[in-house]
Design a protein around this motif. Structure first.
Motif, PDB file in Angstrom:
ATOM      1  N   GLY A  53       0.806  -1.217   0.000  1.00  0.00           N
ATOM      2  CA  GLY A  53       0.000   0.000   0.000  1.00  0.00           C
ATOM      3  C   GLY A  53       0.836   1.262   0.000  1.00  0.00           C
ATOM      4  O   GLY A  53       0.354   2.350   0.312  1.00  0.00           O
ATOM      5  N   LEU A  54       2.080   1.121  -0.378  1.00  0.00           N
ATOM      6  CA  LEU A  54       2.957   2.283  -0.369  1.00  0.00           C
ATOM      7  C   LEU A  54       2.359   3.464  -1.132  1.00  0.00           C
ATOM      8  O   LEU A  54       2.421   4.608  -0.703  1.00  0.00           O
ATOM      9  CB  LEU A  54       4.288   1.873  -1.003  1.00  0.00           C
ATOM     10  CG  LEU A  54       5.437   2.796  -0.683  1.00  0.00           C
ATOM     11  CD1 LEU A  54       6.076   2.378   0.622  1.00  0.00           C
ATOM     12  CD2 LEU A  54       6.456   2.764  -1.797  1.00  0.00           C
ATOM     13  N   LEU A  55       1.763   3.142  -2.279  1.00  0.00           N
ATOM     14  CA  LEU A  55       1.220   4.212  -3.129  1.00  0.00           C
ATOM     15  C   LEU A  55      -0.247   4.494  -2.842  1.00  0.00           C
ATOM     16  O   LEU A  55      -0.810   5.447  -3.374  1.00  0.00           O
ATOM     17  CB  LEU A  55       1.366   3.814  -4.605  1.00  0.00           C
ATOM     18  CG  LEU A  55       2.783   3.685  -5.157  1.00  0.00           C
ATOM     19  CD1 LEU A  55       2.748   3.054  -6.545  1.00  0.00           C
ATOM     20  CD2 LEU A  55       3.479   5.033  -5.216  1.00  0.00           C
ATOM     21  N   ALA A  56      -0.890   3.638  -2.033  1.00  0.00           N
ATOM     22  CA  ALA A  56      -2.336   3.769  -1.833  1.00  0.00           C
ATOM     23  C   ALA A  56      -2.651   4.845  -0.796  1.00  0.00           C
ATOM     24  O   ALA A  56      -1.828   5.171   0.059  1.00  0.00           O
ATOM     25  CB  ALA A  56      -2.921   2.425  -1.401  1.00  0.00           C
ATOM     26  N   GLY A  61      -6.008   1.843   3.500  1.00  0.00           N
ATOM     27  CA  GLY A  61      -4.985   1.103   4.245  1.00  0.00           C
ATOM     28  C   GLY A  61      -3.577   1.380   3.756  1.00  0.00           C
ATOM     29  O   GLY A  61      -2.636   0.681   4.122  1.00  0.00           O
ATOM     30  N   GLY A  62      -3.424   2.395   2.904  1.00  0.00           N
ATOM     31  CA  GLY A  62      -2.116   2.651   2.317  1.00  0.00           C
ATOM     32  C   GLY A  62      -1.267   3.630   3.103  1.00  0.00           C
ATOM     33  O   GLY A  62      -1.699   4.199   4.105  1.00  0.00           O
ATOM     34  N   LEU A  97      -4.791   2.001 -10.063  1.00  0.00           N
ATOM     35  CA  LEU A  97      -6.133   1.993  -9.474  1.00  0.00           C
ATOM     36  C   LEU A  97      -6.317   3.167  -8.516  1.00  0.00           C
ATOM     37  O   LEU A  97      -7.370   3.807  -8.490  1.00  0.00           O
ATOM     38  CB  LEU A  97      -6.377   0.657  -8.753  1.00  0.00           C
ATOM     39  CG  LEU A  97      -6.531  -0.567  -9.681  1.00  0.00           C
ATOM     40  CD1 LEU A  97      -6.454  -1.874  -8.896  1.00  0.00           C
ATOM     41  CD2 LEU A  97      -7.851  -0.485 -10.455  1.00  0.00           C
ATOM     42  N   THR A  98      -5.278   3.444  -7.730  1.00  0.00           N
ATOM     43  CA  THR A  98      -5.355   4.554  -6.788  1.00  0.00           C
ATOM     44  C   THR A  98      -5.567   5.876  -7.520  1.00  0.00           C
ATOM     45  O   THR A  98      -6.332   6.729  -7.076  1.00  0.00           O
ATOM     46  CB  THR A  98      -4.066   4.606  -5.939  1.00  0.00           C
ATOM     47  OG1 THR A  98      -3.988   3.419  -5.168  1.00  0.00           O
ATOM     48  CG2 THR A  98      -4.072   5.804  -4.997  1.00  0.00           C
ATOM     49  N   SER A  99      -4.916   6.010  -8.682  1.00  0.00           N
ATOM     50  CA  SER A  99      -5.021   7.278  -9.411  1.00  0.00           C
ATOM     51  C   SER A  99      -6.440   7.536  -9.908  1.00  0.00           C
ATOM     52  O   SER A  99      -6.786   8.662 -10.240  1.00  0.00           O
ATOM     53  CB  SER A  99      -4.024   7.300 -10.581  1.00  0.00           C
ATOM     54  OG  SER A  99      -4.490   6.495 -11.651  1.00  0.00           O
ATOM     55  N   ILE A 100      -7.270   6.477  -9.969  1.00  0.00           N
ATOM     56  CA  ILE A 100      -8.655   6.696 -10.406  1.00  0.00           C
ATOM     57  C   ILE A 100      -9.648   6.372  -9.289  1.00  0.00           C
ATOM     58  O   ILE A 100     -10.826   6.119  -9.538  1.00  0.00           O
ATOM     59  CB  ILE A 100      -8.985   5.879 -11.680  1.00  0.00           C
ATOM     60  CG1 ILE A 100      -8.579   4.404 -11.514  1.00  0.00           C
ATOM     61  CG2 ILE A 100      -8.312   6.474 -12.892  1.00  0.00           C
ATOM     62  CD1 ILE A 100      -8.981   3.518 -12.669  1.00  0.00           C
ATOM     63  N   GLY A 101      -9.144   6.355  -8.064  1.00  0.00           N
ATOM     64  CA  GLY A 101     -10.028   6.221  -6.912  1.00  0.00           C
ATOM     65  C   GLY A 101     -10.670   4.860  -6.722  1.00  0.00           C
ATOM     66  O   GLY A 101     -11.680   4.723  -6.041  1.00  0.00           O
ATOM     67  N   VAL A 104      -8.570  -0.485  -3.372  1.00  0.00           N
ATOM     68  CA  VAL A 104      -7.416  -1.390  -3.452  1.00  0.00           C
ATOM     69  C   VAL A 104      -7.158  -2.074  -2.115  1.00  0.00           C
ATOM     70  O   VAL A 104      -6.082  -2.643  -1.900  1.00  0.00           O
ATOM     71  CB  VAL A 104      -6.131  -0.639  -3.907  1.00  0.00           C
ATOM     72  CG1 VAL A 104      -6.224  -0.236  -5.365  1.00  0.00           C
ATOM     73  CG2 VAL A 104      -5.854   0.568  -3.025  1.00  0.00           C
ATOM     74  N   THR A 105      -8.130  -2.033  -1.218  1.00  0.00           N
ATOM     75  CA  THR A 105      -7.925  -2.552   0.142  1.00  0.00           C
ATOM     76  C   THR A 105      -7.403  -3.987   0.156  1.00  0.00           C
ATOM     77  O   THR A 105      -6.451  -4.298   0.871  1.00  0.00           O
ATOM     78  CB  THR A 105      -9.255  -2.494   0.939  1.00  0.00           C
ATOM     79  OG1 THR A 105      -9.920  -1.286   0.589  1.00  0.00           O
ATOM     80  CG2 THR A 105      -8.996  -2.528   2.413  1.00  0.00           C
ATOM     81  N   ALA A 106      -8.016  -4.851  -0.652  1.00  0.00           N
ATOM     82  CA  ALA A 106      -7.614  -6.262  -0.629  1.00  0.00           C
ATOM     83  C   ALA A 106      -6.212  -6.454  -1.199  1.00  0.00           C
ATOM     84  O   ALA A 106      -5.463  -7.340  -0.756  1.00  0.00           O
ATOM     85  CB  ALA A 106      -8.617  -7.109  -1.398  1.00  0.00           C
TER      86      ALA A 106
END
Ligand SMILES: Cc1cc2nc3c(=O)[nH]c(=O)nc-3n(C[C@H](O)[C@H](O)[C@H](O)COP(=O)(O)OP(=O)(O)OC[C@H]3O[C@@H](n4cnc5c(N)ncnc54)[C@H](O)[C@@H]3O)c2cc1C
Lengths: 372, 415
Positions: A53-56, A61-62, A97-101, A104-106
């Motif tokens: 989750g470094l980027l999340a 949870g990132g 995925l993060t960049s489009i909201g 990504v929790t799982a």
């Protein structure tokens, strides 16, 4: 952030580096060998340290960190030659995925693993051949992709379609999606994907300009991560080689006493610095989410230079090990093969130069028109 | 994959055609006609793609060559060679490679054979040469040891004189094909001498002699051709000593000279140029037509020019023989140039694969089986060849050692 700030790691980034070095320092070469391409224990450890989750964003949870921290992590992964699909899942997929909201929790807690298909890996920007058409029962995806970093543990795919028009998110179990597994030259699992499936409309997570921006983001992160991985691999290959020639005696002296070899080592140190610089540059370019103009301008040069460093360091390392370099038993051959894998995923030096040359030719042509 | 196709290429002109006269062209026709049938299609395909020949494939092929008397092209007629000129040998090796024939194992034909007919006893010639010429006896080379690679003369394997036999103890490493060799030739220390090169003797020995243990070494291409060979109280019959006791180093130098000139592989290199042309047409890199790619073509043109120079150097240097101006430096020059060319060709081949260079193995090939005739099997074999090909600059004396030999010949100053 300025480039000089980028070069000075923040406290948080520094901590990531420390914990990465500490953790990878405890992984032996035989551990890596024994895991044969994937270790669920290591994947869980990475989750615990927050790496997936470094980027999340924190609400998924990132850690909400950026490419600078990521780059250090990938260098440590390269040094330890970890085979897990960290770049595929935790960098390219989580970052995109993060960049489009997207949720990504799982992925972040390590319970699922994703693979990018048709973008990101390989990272030379060759566009996808997958087509999608919307119909009554859903969206029909067709086409094949020769190379995807998916293994038995991959649970979902992030699929870019032709010309980066759309991005789909599909579970592995999607009917009509065939995953044909094979092994990479460095032992990690890869697969060829064949799509002939009808998926629900919700599988389409973004399209048009937003999809293109997301895919650009994924590609920039991939270039940065692979470059960093290669730099870590190169560093370790040089370390193993210098240690070997300091140790091994022939003609009554250490191999390291022979000037021919000393000079080869010296030349490879020049390569290493070039690799480090390209790594910093690629990370900085990925830092800037999207508005830095055409990233290709930079990526082609990064890929070209890092591939050449990978090639010459890998070959020299084998040569300086003599017969020992040719054995599967020695770690060096595994680093050599990882470098071949990374070069292939970056489109090889020849490909990067070809792309760069085309841009230069266009520049020259434009200048000619201006002059006339 | 046989590009001769249905057409009869018996008289096809090739890159060395202009070096040939009518007699040599007739010779080439004979060789072509023979090889067209002698190499089974399956073998041809596998070898063309960069895989090593299996032992049964080699045995089968050598039997056919032997019937023609073509196993040992460089041997003088009096020892059972065909008595060919350097140009005939060049034609022959070009045709072998063009037909992707299994390569003739060098250990008997190019290495120990010439040592035996030059320095061996009559009994040794009678005993060993026929098995080499018939292709029935497989040999391996027991020179290198764990502590003695480039510094071969420091070897420690000992052979103690016990009257009717020598008692052998020690270890060899990197012994290619020892796993299926019938015999071994080896260097061992028989005497303590002031110079480490002194006191070394050469022996020939059957591999089924009690006390020999062979252990496999898997190489970076994941294949098995290398081995460790252990000797524990192995009795070498006294007549296994080659030539004079203590002269092993001289014979080894003689042998290594032949080894180095024997591994130029110019025929295979020519074949690689042809494969490159074919791979350039395979369109493995999306959106790229390599047949119009200036950088690729320039690289190919450069290595092909290098190869032409090497082919001619080989003919020139080898036909001048022991008294020619390049006799001392020739083997090292040929070996260095050829190592560079072989490795460049393998690299160029990998560069035509694009992303496919990431995959490996049988599953990789299977994953593409629906595409019919697609190159992944080229791809996997090409990587095989690239990986194992890194050894070309290591075996037979490394590039660094060849450079030292050349510098020594040119310079007065000793480091
Ligand atoms: C595929 C393969 C097949 C082989 N088959 C056989 C075989 O059948 N039988 C057999 O006996 N041997 C065989 N060999 C062994 C081969 O001859 C040795 O590997 C070779 O001589 C190098 O020795 P080494 O491996 O001990 O390397 P080292 O001698 O330890 O050399 C390591 C590195 O140091 C360099 N180096 C050493 N000395 C110097 C110097 N003075 N100046 C500058 N650089 C130096 C070398 O060039 C090399 O890069 C094989 C090797 C390979 C890889």
């Amino acid at each position: 952030m300025t480039f000089l700030e980028h070069l000075t790691p923040s406290d948080e980034t520094g901590m990531i580096r420390e914990s990465a070095e500490k953790w990878t320092g405890g992984i032996s070469d035989s551990d890596v060998r024994a895991s044969k391409g994937f270790s669920s224990t290591r994947w869980a450890d990475m989750a615990e340290m927050g790496w997936h989750g470094l980027l999340a964003d924190p609400d998924h949870g990132g850690l909400g960190l950026g490419p600078a921290a990521l780059s250090l992590l990938c260098q440590a992964i390269g040094r330890a030659r970890l085979p897990e699909p960290f770049v595929a899942s935790s960098v390219v997929c989580v970052g995109t995925l993060t960049s489009i909201g997207q949720d990504v929790t799982a992925l972040v807690d390590g319970s699922t693993i994703a693979a990018p298909a048709g973008f990101g890996l390989p990272c030379d920007g060759v566009s996808s051949t997958i087509t999608a058409s919307a119909g009554a029962g859903g969206h029909h995806l067709t086409g094949t992709l020769g190379i995807c970093e998916a293994g038995p543990d991959t649970t979902e795919f992030l699929v870019a379609t032709k010309r980066a028009e759309a991005l789909y998110r599909l579970p592995r179990t999607t009917e009509g999606l065939t995953v044909r597994p094979y092994g990479a030259i460095d032992g990690r699992p890869l697969a060829r994907l064949a799509f002939d499936c009808v998926v629900p409309a919700e599988a389409l997570i973004t399209s048009g300009n937003a999809a293109r921006a997301a895919i650009r983001r994924g590609n920039a992160l991939a270039v940065s991560a692979l470059t960093a991985d290669a730099t870590g691999t190169i560093e370790k290959a040089i370390d193993l080689t210098t240690a070997y020639i300091d140790e091994r005696n022939q003609f009554g002296q250490p191999l390291a006493a022979f000037q021919a070899l000393r000079h080869m080592v010296a030349d490879r140190l020049v390569e290493l610095e070039a690799a480090r610089s390209m790594t910093d540059l690629a990370a900085f370019a990925a830092e800037d989410a999207g508005d830095a103009g055409d990233p290709k301008q930079l990526h082609d040069r990064v890929r070209a230079r890092i591939c050449r460093a990978a090639q010459t360091v890998g070959q020299t390392a084998i040569q300086l090990h003599g017969g020992m370099g040719m054995t599967d038993e020695m770690a060096i051959g595994h680093y050599f093969r990882r470098l071949i894998f990374l070069q292939a995923m970056m489109g090889q030096e020849a490909g990067a130069l070809r792309d760069r040359a085309a841009t230069l030719a266009a520049d020259i042509e434009m200048q000619r028109e201006v002059v006339q | 994959m046989r590009d001769q196709g249905a057409r009869d290429f018996q008289d096809e002109r090739d890159h060395i055609d202009f070096l040939l006269d009518d007699e040599l062209r007739a010779f080439r026709r004979d060789v072509r006609a023979f090889l067209r049938d002698a190499v089974p299609q399956e073998t041809r395909d596998r070898i063309d793609r960069g895989y090593a020949a299996t032992k049964p494939e080699i045995v089968d092929f050598l039997a056919k060559l032997s019937a023609k008397g073509w196993v040992a092209p460089a041997w003088p007629a009096e020892y059972g060679g065909p008595g060919w000129t350097q140009l005939q040998r060049m034609v022959y090796s070009t045709e072998l490679a063009r037909n992707a024939a299994p390569s003739i194992p060098p250990f008997g034909v190019s290495m120990i054979g010439p040592v035996l007919y030059t320095f061996g006893t009559q009994a040794q010639k009678d005993k060993y040469l026929p098995g080499i010429l018939s292709g029935e006896d497989f040999w391996c080379q027991g020179f290198s040891e764990p502590g003695s690679g480039s510094d071969l003369a420091s070897l420690r394997t000992k052979a103690e004189d016990k009257g009717d036999h020598y008692l052998l103890n020690g270890q060899k490493i990197w012994t290619s094909k020892a796993q299926y060799a019938d015999r071994i030739f080896l260097l061992a220390r028989t005497d303590e001498a002031p110079r480490k090169q002194g006191g070394i003797s050469m022996f020939v020995l059957d591999m089924d002699t009690p006390g020999i243990v062979v252990k496999p070494i898997i190489s970076i291409d994941m294949n098995h051709s290398l081995n460790e060979v252990f000797f524990e109280d192995v009795k070498i019959p006294a007549d296994g000593l080659v030539g004079e006791r203590g002269k092993g180093w001289d014979y080894a130098k003689f042998l290594l000279g032949n080894e180095r000139t024997g591994i130029t592989n110019v025929g295979r290199c020519r074949r690689q140029v042809e494969r490159l042309k074919r791979l350039a047409r395979a369109d493995l890199i999306p959106g790229v037509d390599l047949s119009k790619d200036g950088a690729f073509l320039r690289d190919l043109a450069r290595v092909e020019a290098d190869l032409t120079a090497l082919e001619i150097s080989e003919i020139r240097i080898l036909s001048q023989g022991k008294n020619g101006p390049s006799a001392m430096t020739g083997p090292s020059v040929l070996k260095l140039a050829s190592a560079q060319i072989q490795q460049t060709l393998a690299e160029l081949i990998v560069s035509t694969l694009g992303h496919y260079a990431a995959g490996r193995g049988a599953e990789f090939i299977d994953a593409f089986d629906d595409l019919g005739g697609l190159p992944p099997d080229f791809v996997d074999g090409a990587l095989n060849e690239y990986l194992f090909g890194r050894a070309v600059s290591i075996y037979g004396g490394t590039n660094q050692i060849q450079r030292d030999i050349l510098a020594r010949a040119a310079l007065e100053t000793r480091p």
